[in-house]
Design a protein around this motif. Sequence first.
Motif, PDB file in Angstrom:
ATOM      1  N   UNK A  58       0.828  -1.204   0.000  1.00  0.00           N
ATOM      2  CA  UNK A  58       0.000   0.000   0.000  1.00  0.00           C
ATOM      3  C   UNK A  58       0.866   1.259   0.000  1.00  0.00           C
ATOM      4  N   UNK A  59       1.936   1.253   0.775  1.00  0.00           N
ATOM      5  CA  UNK A  59       2.843   2.404   0.791  1.00  0.00           C
ATOM      6  C   UNK A  59       3.391   2.657  -0.606  1.00  0.00           C
ATOM      7  N   UNK A  60       3.776   1.580  -1.303  1.00  0.00           N
ATOM      8  CA  UNK A  60       4.313   1.747  -2.669  1.00  0.00           C
ATOM      9  C   UNK A  60       3.246   2.283  -3.616  1.00  0.00           C
ATOM     10  N   UNK A  61       1.980   1.886  -3.405  1.00  0.00           N
ATOM     11  CA  UNK A  61       0.889   2.429  -4.223  1.00  0.00           C
ATOM     12  C   UNK A  61       0.782   3.938  -4.039  1.00  0.00           C
ATOM     13  N   UNK A  62       0.811   4.398  -2.793  1.00  0.00           N
ATOM     14  CA  UNK A  62       0.708   5.835  -2.543  1.00  0.00           C
ATOM     15  C   UNK A  62       1.922   6.580  -3.082  1.00  0.00           C
ATOM     16  N   UNK A  63       3.072   5.917  -3.129  1.00  0.00           N
ATOM     17  CA  UNK A  63       4.277   6.552  -3.638  1.00  0.00           C
ATOM     18  C   UNK A  63       4.404   6.450  -5.157  1.00  0.00           C
ATOM     19  N   UNK A  64       3.448   5.759  -5.800  1.00  0.00           N
ATOM     20  CA  UNK A  64       3.502   5.601  -7.256  1.00  0.00           C
ATOM     21  C   UNK A  64       4.555   4.622  -7.712  1.00  0.00           C
ATOM     22  N   UNK A  65       4.940   3.655  -6.837  1.00  0.00           N
ATOM     23  CA  UNK A  65       6.018   2.724  -7.171  1.00  0.00           C
ATOM     24  C   UNK A  65       5.556   1.275  -7.255  1.00  0.00           C
ATOM     25  N   UNK A  66       4.247   1.032  -7.100  1.00  0.00           N
ATOM     26  CA  UNK A  66       3.757  -0.342  -7.086  1.00  0.00           C
ATOM     27  C   UNK A  66       3.425  -0.816  -8.489  1.00  0.00           C
ATOM     28  N   UNK A  67       3.501  -2.128  -8.720  1.00  0.00           N
ATOM     29  CA  UNK A  67       3.053  -2.653 -10.015  1.00  0.00           C
ATOM     30  C   UNK A  67       1.585  -2.365 -10.233  1.00  0.00           C
ATOM     31  N   UNK A  68       1.148  -2.563 -11.456  1.00  0.00           N
ATOM     32  CA  UNK A  68      -0.233  -2.285 -11.841  1.00  0.00           C
ATOM     33  C   UNK A  68      -1.194  -3.036 -10.929  1.00  0.00           C
ATOM     34  N   UNK A  69      -2.010  -2.339 -10.125  1.00  0.00           N
ATOM     35  CA  UNK A  69      -2.929  -3.038  -9.205  1.00  0.00           C
ATOM     36  C   UNK A  69      -4.051  -3.728  -9.959  1.00  0.00           C
ATOM     37  N   UNK A  70      -4.455  -4.885  -9.451  1.00  0.00           N
ATOM     38  CA  UNK A  70      -5.520  -5.653 -10.089  1.00  0.00           C
ATOM     39  C   UNK A  70      -6.880  -5.066  -9.748  1.00  0.00           C
ATOM     40  N   UNK A  71      -7.890  -5.535 -10.488  1.00  0.00           N
ATOM     41  CA  UNK A  71      -9.250  -5.067 -10.228  1.00  0.00           C
ATOM     42  C   UNK A  71      -9.696  -5.453  -8.828  1.00  0.00           C
ATOM     43  N   UNK A  72      -9.285  -6.637  -8.345  1.00  0.00           N
ATOM     44  CA  UNK A  72      -9.692  -7.062  -7.008  1.00  0.00           C
ATOM     45  C   UNK A  72      -9.068  -6.181  -5.932  1.00  0.00           C
ATOM     46  N   UNK A  73      -7.811  -5.786  -6.127  1.00  0.00           N
ATOM     47  CA  UNK A  73      -7.149  -4.895  -5.169  1.00  0.00           C
ATOM     48  C   UNK A  73      -7.820  -3.524  -5.184  1.00  0.00           C
ATOM     49  N   UNK A  74      -8.116  -3.029  -6.376  1.00  0.00           N
ATOM     50  CA  UNK A  74      -8.784  -1.731  -6.477  1.00  0.00           C
ATOM     51  C   UNK A  74     -10.152  -1.766  -5.807  1.00  0.00           C
ATOM     52  N   UNK A  75     -10.879  -2.854  -6.014  1.00  0.00           N
ATOM     53  CA  UNK A  75     -12.183  -2.985  -5.384  1.00  0.00           C
ATOM     54  C   UNK A  75     -12.075  -3.015  -3.863  1.00  0.00           C
ATOM     55  N   UNK A  76     -11.048  -3.698  -3.364  1.00  0.00           N
ATOM     56  CA  UNK A  76     -10.838  -3.760  -1.917  1.00  0.00           C
ATOM     57  C   UNK A  76     -10.478  -2.384  -1.359  1.00  0.00           C
ATOM     58  N   UNK A  77      -9.650  -1.658  -2.067  1.00  0.00           N
ATOM     59  CA  UNK A  77      -9.279  -0.308  -1.629  1.00  0.00           C
ATOM     60  C   UNK A  77     -10.488   0.625  -1.644  1.00  0.00           C
TER      61      UNK A  77
END
Length: 285
Positions: A58-77
Motif C-alpha cells: 500500500x505504501x508503494x501504491x501511494x508513492x507511485x512505485x507499485x506494479x499495476x494493481x488488479x481489479x480485485x485490489x482496487x475494489x478492496x481499496x
Amino acid sequence: MELVRQSRRAYELGAFLRSRRTLLRPGEVGLSDEGVRRTSGLRREETARLAGVSEGYYVRLEQGRAPHPSASVLGALAGALRLSDAEREHLFALAEEVRPEPEPEVLASGVRRMMELLVPPTAAYVIDRRSDVLVWNDSAAALFGHLIDGPRRPNNVRYVFTDPQAKKIFVDWADIASDSVAHLRAATGHHPDDAELTALVADLHEVSPEFRRLWPARELRRKISGRKELNHPVAGRMSLDYEVLNAPQVPGQRLVAYAAAPGTRSHAALGRLLQGAEGPGRVRG
C-alpha cells in the motif's frame, strides 16, 4: 512516452488514495480514534489492513512505485476507503482497469439538432471533458458573456476562475467553482496524459489562487440537475433550473440546458435576454 504516461497515472493514483485516506475518520470504519494521531484520517497501515493488502504494498501504491494493481485490489481499496461511485470509477480509470474509448474532437452527431429543438428561451450549450464549449445558442450567449466566437474555444472553468464577471453573475460562486474543479478533476482520471487538459490546469494554477486551493483536494462530483441563482447585469436576479445530458455516441460531451417555468419572473427575464440577442434561438459555435 508510455513510461511517462504510466508514471503520471501512478502518481495520480497514489495521490488520490492519500487524499481519500486522510479524509476518512477511524470511527467511520470501526477503528478507535483514541490516543495521539500524527496524521489526519486513517494511517497507511490501517488502510492496508482494511483492504487486505500488505502495508508495504500500500505504501508503494501511494508513492507511485507499485506494479499495476488488479481489479480485485482496487475494489478492496474502494471498499476500505468508502469511496462513492464516482470516486470508485475515478480510481479504476487511473489504474486503467477501464480504458475509455478515444474521444473525437468533433461534435457528436445529432447534438446540434437537439439544440435546435429546445424551446426558446431555453439557454443551452455543449461542453467536452475539458469544459470547452463546443456549441451554444443565442440565449446562452446572452446569459454568459464568455460564449463568443474567437480563435480559442470558450471554456467554462477558465470563465469561472478568470473572468471577474463570473463572480458577479453566480450568486453561489464558491459552489460553482468547487463543482467546476470537481468535473475537471474527474476528466484527469480517464485522460491524465491529455496535453491540452494539462495545459489548462497549469494556466489556472498560474492565474487563480482559488483554483490552486481547490485542485489538490481531488474532489469528484457529478451533477445532472439542479438550480443556479444568477444575478445578471442586464436581466437581474434569476433562478434557473438546469439539466445535464450525456451526448450520444461521444464520451465526455454533455448538453447543458437552463430554463425557468413559464410565467415566472426568471422565465420573463430569460426571454428579454433572448430578444436582445442577435437571433431567436440560433445555434452557433
